[in-house]
Motif scaffolding. Sequence first.
Motif, PDB file in Angstrom:
ATOM      1  N   ALA A 191      97.904  44.711  54.878  1.00  0.00           N
ATOM      2  CA  ALA A 191      97.349  45.589  55.909  1.00  0.00           C
ATOM      3  C   ALA A 191      96.508  44.799  56.910  1.00  0.00           C
ATOM      4  O   ALA A 191      96.643  44.974  58.134  1.00  0.00           O
ATOM      5  N   ILE A 192      95.643  43.901  56.409  1.00  0.00           N
ATOM      6  CA  ILE A 192      94.817  43.082  57.309  1.00  0.00           C
ATOM      7  C   ILE A 192      95.701  42.171  58.150  1.00  0.00           C
ATOM      8  O   ILE A 192      95.495  42.010  59.365  1.00  0.00           O
ATOM      9  N   GLY A 193      96.707  41.566  57.506  1.00  0.00           N
ATOM     10  CA  GLY A 193      97.604  40.668  58.228  1.00  0.00           C
ATOM     11  C   GLY A 193      98.355  41.381  59.331  1.00  0.00           C
ATOM     12  O   GLY A 193      98.474  40.863  60.457  1.00  0.00           O
ATOM     13  N   VAL A 194      98.882  42.565  59.044  1.00  0.00           N
ATOM     14  CA  VAL A 194      99.603  43.331  60.063  1.00  0.00           C
ATOM     15  C   VAL A 194      98.665  43.709  61.209  1.00  0.00           C
ATOM     16  O   VAL A 194      99.043  43.658  62.392  1.00  0.00           O
ATOM     17  N   GLY A 195      97.430  44.057  60.865  1.00  0.00           N
ATOM     18  CA  GLY A 195      96.454  44.382  61.899  1.00  0.00           C
ATOM     19  C   GLY A 195      96.166  43.193  62.817  1.00  0.00           C
ATOM     20  O   GLY A 195      96.092  43.336  64.046  1.00  0.00           O
ATOM     21  N   LEU A 196      96.037  41.992  62.208  1.00  0.00           N
ATOM     22  CA  LEU A 196      95.804  40.793  63.012  1.00  0.00           C
ATOM     23  C   LEU A 196      97.027  40.445  63.853  1.00  0.00           C
ATOM     24  O   LEU A 196      96.896  39.976  64.995  1.00  0.00           O
ATOM     25  N   LEU A 197      98.216  40.662  63.304  1.00  0.00           N
ATOM     26  CA  LEU A 197      99.425  40.430  64.095  1.00  0.00           C
ATOM     27  C   LEU A 197      99.457  41.327  65.327  1.00  0.00           C
ATOM     28  O   LEU A 197      99.758  40.867  66.447  1.00  0.00           O
ATOM     29  N   PHE A 230      98.692  33.977  64.178  1.00  0.00           N
ATOM     30  CA  PHE A 230      98.964  32.993  63.126  1.00  0.00           C
ATOM     31  C   PHE A 230      98.272  33.380  61.826  1.00  0.00           C
ATOM     32  O   PHE A 230      98.886  33.395  60.749  1.00  0.00           O
ATOM     33  N   PHE A 231      96.983  33.689  61.914  1.00  0.00           N
ATOM     34  CA  PHE A 231      96.249  34.086  60.702  1.00  0.00           C
ATOM     35  C   PHE A 231      96.768  35.411  60.157  1.00  0.00           C
ATOM     36  O   PHE A 231      96.801  35.630  58.938  1.00  0.00           O
ATOM     37  N   GLY A 232      97.199  36.293  61.055  1.00  0.00           N
ATOM     38  CA  GLY A 232      97.796  37.544  60.600  1.00  0.00           C
ATOM     39  C   GLY A 232      99.069  37.305  59.813  1.00  0.00           C
ATOM     40  O   GLY A 232      99.325  37.959  58.789  1.00  0.00           O
ATOM     41  N   GLY A 233      99.891  36.367  60.298  1.00  0.00           N
ATOM     42  CA  GLY A 233     101.117  36.037  59.591  1.00  0.00           C
ATOM     43  C   GLY A 233     100.857  35.441  58.228  1.00  0.00           C
ATOM     44  O   GLY A 233     101.507  35.791  57.237  1.00  0.00           O
ATOM     45  N   VAL A 234      99.889  34.524  58.157  1.00  0.00           N
ATOM     46  CA  VAL A 234      99.553  33.889  56.871  1.00  0.00           C
ATOM     47  C   VAL A 234      99.054  34.923  55.864  1.00  0.00           C
ATOM     48  O   VAL A 234      99.488  34.946  54.703  1.00  0.00           O
ATOM     49  N   LEU A 235      98.131  35.782  56.308  1.00  0.00           N
ATOM     50  CA  LEU A 235      97.564  36.782  55.394  1.00  0.00           C
ATOM     51  C   LEU A 235      98.618  37.795  54.940  1.00  0.00           C
ATOM     52  O   LEU A 235      98.706  38.125  53.746  1.00  0.00           O
ATOM     53  N   SER A 236      99.418  38.290  55.878  1.00  0.00           N
ATOM     54  CA  SER A 236     100.406  39.305  55.509  1.00  0.00           C
ATOM     55  C   SER A 236     101.461  38.736  54.578  1.00  0.00           C
ATOM     56  O   SER A 236     101.860  39.394  53.602  1.00  0.00           O
TER      57      SER A 236
END
Length: 472
Positions: free
Chosen positions: A212-218, A236-242
């Motif tokens: 959820a956090i990753g998609v939000g950052l994306l 980039f960070f969104g992709g890594v987290l998701s």
Amino acid sequence: MNARHWLRKRGMGASILVSAISTAFGVVLISATGYIGAMLKADPALGDSGTLAFVMSFITFVLVGLAVYVAAIVTANTFATVVAGRTRQIALLRLIGASARSQRAAVARQGLVVGAIGAGIGLVAGVLGSVAGIAVLARLLGIQGVGYEVLQPALLAPAVIVALTTWAAAWAGSRRVLTVTPLQALGSSNESSREEVVQRTGRNVTAVVLVAIGVGLLAGGIALGLISPLGVAVAFFGGVLSFTGIAVGAALFMPPLLRATGRMFGRSAVARLASENALRYPERSSRMAIGVVIGVTLVTMFAVAMESAKVVFTKAAGGTLPPELATPLDAFAGIMMALVGVSAVIAAVGLVNLLTLGVVQRQRELGLLRALGLSTGQVRRVVLLEAAHVTITAVVTGVVLGVAYGWAGAQSLLGAVAANPNHEKAGLVWPAIPVPVVVLIVAATAVLTLVAAVVPTRLATRVSPVEALAAA
């Protein structure tokens, strides 16, 4: 169990190979970057420009990070599978007084030794490859007067990082040791069932939160990219987290996809058996699938990102991309695809290894199937269909994720770029999917499945029905 004995066990050789590939890749990239930097300094026109050197260093950092990331997931999955197969042995040691933490520490030490051996082999191979590559490149291009020493202390960094990452991955993969009870010494060593996986609230919640956090950052990166290219950093960070969330929660996310794939194989006894085996123990099938998902996602992501970038640049050029821009873009895309392909190779090694380990640990089960009436050919088809089941699901998932991540990366970076001669911003653009690359990925993965299933299908029929009944 002495070190020589467990190093000969199945799974350790593949872990050493993964560590060696990752280290050699890092050494070669660092050497290549250093050599290019030396070339720039030797050029009077570019010697004072540090921009290109910074870009090359950043690309090296990202690619080495990707290789280590993939290697860590593959290694953790390998050790998790090894521990699952040793459940009864670990329970017997618990029964005679050994603590769970001491057993887990022993597995982690094995990971450190495996990582150190692989890193040492990779370091030597990487240095030799760098020396040979630089010599060949200098001769082909006629480059002279570039003083660059390959042997540098910086080359130890990939080896140290890979060894420590392998140790950490072994520690993470061995967490199941803490749940093994002495009573399990009286039973068999099975993977966790679907019901047990669903009940792991902490891990499942963590996976969902990361996604959820990753998609939000994306989404935030894409929105910021409409204003500034800096949106790519957020994306980039969104992709890594998701993606980390997907990897952590693979046993939760993959079974529904595996079930959908299982319907493609028909309703024959062999097909239904293969489908149910992939679903019965979701951890085992998910560990096999996630490695392929990583490799396919990375390759597809870079292909889609480069193709989408070409679309934006083509619009900016008025509808036709100039040859002086098209040629460097195609060359860069080819180089990046080749480099990212190393991570796909690491994932492929993980698939072959985990499939083989799974069959080794289930030889008694497969022998019982023969005792119940299945022929040798049917048992082999069960194993092959299981591999196809997992691989098809992983390829489709990887392509979908790769398209999404590739488009998000290109959009967050190029959304604010002028897309036409009137200097209007590109805005939101549709993802450009390179169909030939996707077809190549599917074909390569199909070949991989056949190759990966060769050894397991032979092992599947090695135990006779009589031996299986005697061990039951």
